[in-house]
Design a protein around this motif. Structure first.
Motif, short mmCIF file in Angstrom:
data_model
loop_
_atom_site.label_atom_id
_atom_site.label_comp_id
_atom_site.label_asym_id
_atom_site.label_seq_id
_atom_site.Cartn_x
_atom_site.Cartn_y
_atom_site.Cartn_z
N ASP A 1 0.85 -1.19 0.00
CA ASP A 1 0.00 0.00 0.00
C ASP A 1 0.89 1.24 0.00
OD1 ASP A 1 -1.66 2.16 0.57
OD2 ASP A 1 -2.63 1.22 2.30
N GLY A 2 0.86 2.00 -1.09
CA GLY A 2 1.75 3.14 -1.23
C GLY A 2 1.43 4.30 -0.33
N LEU A 3 0.28 4.26 0.38
CA LEU A 3 -0.10 5.31 1.31
C LEU A 3 0.23 4.94 2.76
CD1 LEU A 3 -3.60 6.31 -0.14
CD2 LEU A 3 -1.32 7.07 -0.86
N ASP A 4 0.70 3.73 2.97
CA ASP A 4 1.00 3.20 4.30
C ASP A 4 2.51 3.25 4.51
OD1 ASP A 4 1.64 1.53 6.49
OD2 ASP A 4 -0.02 0.17 6.11
N GLU A 5 2.98 4.21 5.33
CA GLU A 5 4.43 4.40 5.48
C GLU A 5 5.14 3.16 6.02
OE1 GLU A 5 6.34 8.01 6.53
OE2 GLU A 5 4.43 9.03 6.84
N THR A 6 4.49 2.47 6.94
CA THR A 6 5.11 1.28 7.52
C THR A 6 5.26 0.18 6.47
OG1 THR A 6 4.20 1.81 9.68
CG2 THR A 6 4.96 -0.45 9.34
N ALA A 7 4.21 -0.02 5.68
CA ALA A 7 4.28 -1.03 4.61
C ALA A 7 5.36 -0.68 3.59
CB ALA A 7 2.92 -1.15 3.92
N VAL A 8 5.44 0.61 3.25
CA VAL A 8 6.46 1.05 2.30
C VAL A 8 7.86 0.83 2.87
CG1 VAL A 8 7.42 3.09 1.15
CG2 VAL A 8 4.96 2.67 1.10
N LEU A 9 8.05 1.12 4.16
CA LEU A 9 9.34 0.87 4.80
C LEU A 9 9.74 -0.60 4.67
CD1 LEU A 9 11.73 1.78 6.55
CD2 LEU A 9 10.32 1.34 8.57
N HIS A 10 8.76 -1.49 4.78
CA HIS A 10 9.05 -2.92 4.68
C HIS A 10 9.53 -3.31 3.27
CE1 HIS A 10 6.25 -3.72 8.35
NE2 HIS A 10 7.46 -3.34 8.71
N ILE A 11 9.06 -2.57 2.23
CA ILE A 11 9.59 -2.80 0.88
C ILE A 11 11.10 -2.55 0.86
CG2 ILE A 11 9.66 -1.99 -1.51
CD1 ILE A 11 6.74 -1.31 -1.34
N PHE A 12 11.50 -1.39 1.39
CA PHE A 12 12.92 -1.03 1.41
C PHE A 12 13.73 -2.07 2.20
CE2 PHE A 12 11.02 3.15 0.50
CZ PHE A 12 11.84 3.59 -0.53
N GLU A 13 13.16 -2.53 3.31
CA GLU A 13 13.87 -3.51 4.15
C GLU A 13 14.02 -4.85 3.44
OE1 GLU A 13 12.45 -1.76 8.51
OE2 GLU A 13 11.36 -3.42 7.58
N ALA A 14 12.94 -5.32 2.79
CA ALA A 14 12.98 -6.63 2.12
C ALA A 14 13.98 -6.63 0.97
CB ALA A 14 11.59 -7.00 1.62
N LYS A 15 14.05 -5.51 0.26
CA LYS A 15 14.94 -5.41 -0.90
C LYS A 15 16.36 -5.01 -0.53
CE LYS A 15 13.82 -3.27 -4.68
NZ LYS A 15 14.18 -4.24 -5.74
N GLY A 16 16.55 -4.36 0.64
CA GLY A 16 17.83 -3.75 0.94
C GLY A 16 18.05 -2.54 0.05
N ARG A 17 16.97 -1.76 -0.17
CA ARG A 17 16.98 -0.66 -1.14
C ARG A 17 17.30 0.66 -0.45
NH1 ARG A 17 13.90 0.18 -6.10
NH2 ARG A 17 13.21 2.36 -6.39
N PRO A 18 18.16 1.52 -1.05
CA PRO A 18 18.41 2.84 -0.48
C PRO A 18 17.12 3.65 -0.38
CG PRO A 18 20.01 2.34 -2.21
CD PRO A 18 18.97 1.27 -2.27
N GLN A 19 16.92 4.36 0.75
CA GLN A 19 15.63 5.00 1.00
C GLN A 19 15.43 6.30 0.24
OE1 GLN A 19 13.57 4.73 4.53
NE2 GLN A 19 14.53 2.84 5.19
N ASP A 20 16.49 6.79 -0.47
CA ASP A 20 16.26 7.96 -1.33
C ASP A 20 15.90 7.55 -2.75
OD1 ASP A 20 18.73 7.02 -2.20
OD2 ASP A 20 19.65 9.02 -2.34
N ASN A 21 15.70 6.25 -2.97
CA ASN A 21 15.36 5.74 -4.30
C ASN A 21 13.83 5.68 -4.41
OD1 ASN A 21 15.80 4.75 -6.85
ND2 ASN A 21 16.71 2.81 -6.20
N PRO A 22 13.19 6.55 -5.19
CA PRO A 22 11.73 6.66 -5.19
C PRO A 22 11.04 5.39 -5.68
CG PRO A 22 12.77 8.51 -6.37
CD PRO A 22 13.83 7.49 -6.13
N LEU A 23 9.79 5.23 -5.25
CA LEU A 23 8.95 4.13 -5.70
C LEU A 23 7.89 4.64 -6.66
CD1 LEU A 23 8.36 2.32 -2.27
CD2 LEU A 23 10.20 1.94 -3.92
N ILE A 24 7.33 3.73 -7.45
CA ILE A 24 6.28 4.05 -8.42
C ILE A 24 4.94 3.54 -7.87
CG2 ILE A 24 5.39 3.48 -10.73
CD1 ILE A 24 8.39 3.28 -11.59
N LEU A 25 3.90 4.36 -7.99
CA LEU A 25 2.55 3.93 -7.61
C LEU A 25 1.85 3.32 -8.82
CD1 LEU A 25 1.08 6.78 -5.36
CD2 LEU A 25 2.14 4.62 -4.67
N HIS A 26 1.32 2.11 -8.64
CA HIS A 26 0.59 1.41 -9.70
C HIS A 26 -0.90 1.54 -9.45
CE1 HIS A 26 4.62 -0.17 -9.94
NE2 HIS A 26 4.34 -0.78 -11.08
#
Length: 337
Positions: A43-68
């Protein structure tokens, strides 16, 4: 974490679509198929869920995400001052491999946008995924479903390799038909600017809009202090464990160069016409020299497959930068760092 597997090839499977949508609604992580590559959705509006994307991927947090989103009517829910050009592009190319950068509304968290006041919006050309998004009722933030830095996933099995046990669910919607990520165009500047080449060629955008400039990050490396305006601009991406060397130019000449410089047992990504030149190497055909659509479908598979070998060096032939060649070359050069 227990990961649930959904084999979903039709929108008629309402029960599985509802179960998958429920994962997104309650803040979970769900790998979803698209026509480009598999995405890791939340859910792109849920900050906690979005944080978990970055954690699962090991993705830098300044790398923007795309909303589908499932269709262009959702744009005004999350974007302000949507220009006519956005609707013009959506009518022509959505659903499809095109992401548009627009001004975000306050409801879209800065965590989703990498701290930017803009947001990337996309409508994927995969009926099952659009049905899941529609059923969830939320815009789905979804970068590629691979460990950050690794080659992107074009099958659900690739996602299993990287994400099993780290996420709540994987939707197996079949192999991706395009094979490279979406094209990203920034519509908040004049003239519009290409930020990432992808499955929709630059020539198609120019045909629709007229002048479209190209950000320098498409062809050269961003500096350490520069902030990426879209995914795929700044960081080394798509990289197998082995060192990658990319060659652009006449196919026969680049094949001859590889033949002269590679050591036996090395890795080669080459056009179909030149496979026979490398009998003592681990070779992954990219497709015929003139078939860029096939090359796009195969490029990530080829890079990823080398991680199942002992290869320590890879030489890759690269098409010219017309049509899909710009995106294929961009991915190979990012893999080479």
């Amino acid at each position: 974490m227990e990961t649930k597997w959904f084999t979903l090839r039709t929108v008629e499977d309402k029960e599985s679509i509802a179960q998958a949508a429920d994962i997104l609604r309650r803040g979970g992580l769900l790998a979803i198929p698209t026509e480009t590559v598999y995405g890791l959705g939340a859910d792109g509006l849920d900050e906690t869920a979005v944080l978990h994307i970055f954690e699962a991927k090991g993705r830098p947090q300044d790398n923007p995400l795309i909303l589908h989103i499932p269709d262009a009517s959702w744009l005004t829910r999350y974007c302000e001052d949507v220009p006519d050009a956005a609707y013009k592009l959506a009518e022509r190319f959505w659903p499809g491999p095109l992401t548009m950068i627009l001004k975000k509304k306050p409801c879209v968290p800065l965590r989703t946008t990498g701290g930017l006041e803009t947001v990337g919006m996309r409508c994927p050309d995969h009926a099952v995924t659009r049905a899941i998004i529609e059923a969830s009722g939320v815009p789905v933030a979804a970068p590629s479903a691979n460990t950050s830095g690794r080659p992107s996933c074009t099958t659900a099995e690739h996602v299993r390799e990287d994400m099993w046990g780290k996420i709540d669910g994987i939707v197996d919607g079949g192999p991706c038909q395009v094979g490279v990520e979406s094209t990203i165009i920034d519509l908040t500047v004049t003239p519009p600017q290409l930020l990432r080449p992808g499955g929709l060629p630059l020539e198609s955008l120019r045909d629709a809009l007229g002048e479209v400039t190209v950000d320098k990050a498409v062809t050269q490396k961003m500096g350490d202090g520069e902030k990426p305006r879209a995914p795929g601009m700044k960081y080394r991406h798509y990289a197998p464990h082995a060192k990658v060397t990319v060659l652009t130019g006449d196919g026969a000449e680049t094949a001859a160069y590889i033949r002269a410089h590679i050591t036996p047992g090395g890795g080669v990504i080459c056009f179909d016409e030149y496979v026979k030149l490398f009998p003592d190497c681990v070779t992954h055909p990219l497709g015929a020299e003139g078939d860029k659509a096939e090359q796009a479908r195969r490029v990530f598979d080829a890079l990823r497959e080398f991680d199942h070998t002992d290869v320590t060096e890879i030489f890759a032939q690269c098409p010219d930068d017309t049509g899909l060649g710009l995106a294929i070359g961009n991915r190979l050069k990012k893999a080479a760092g």
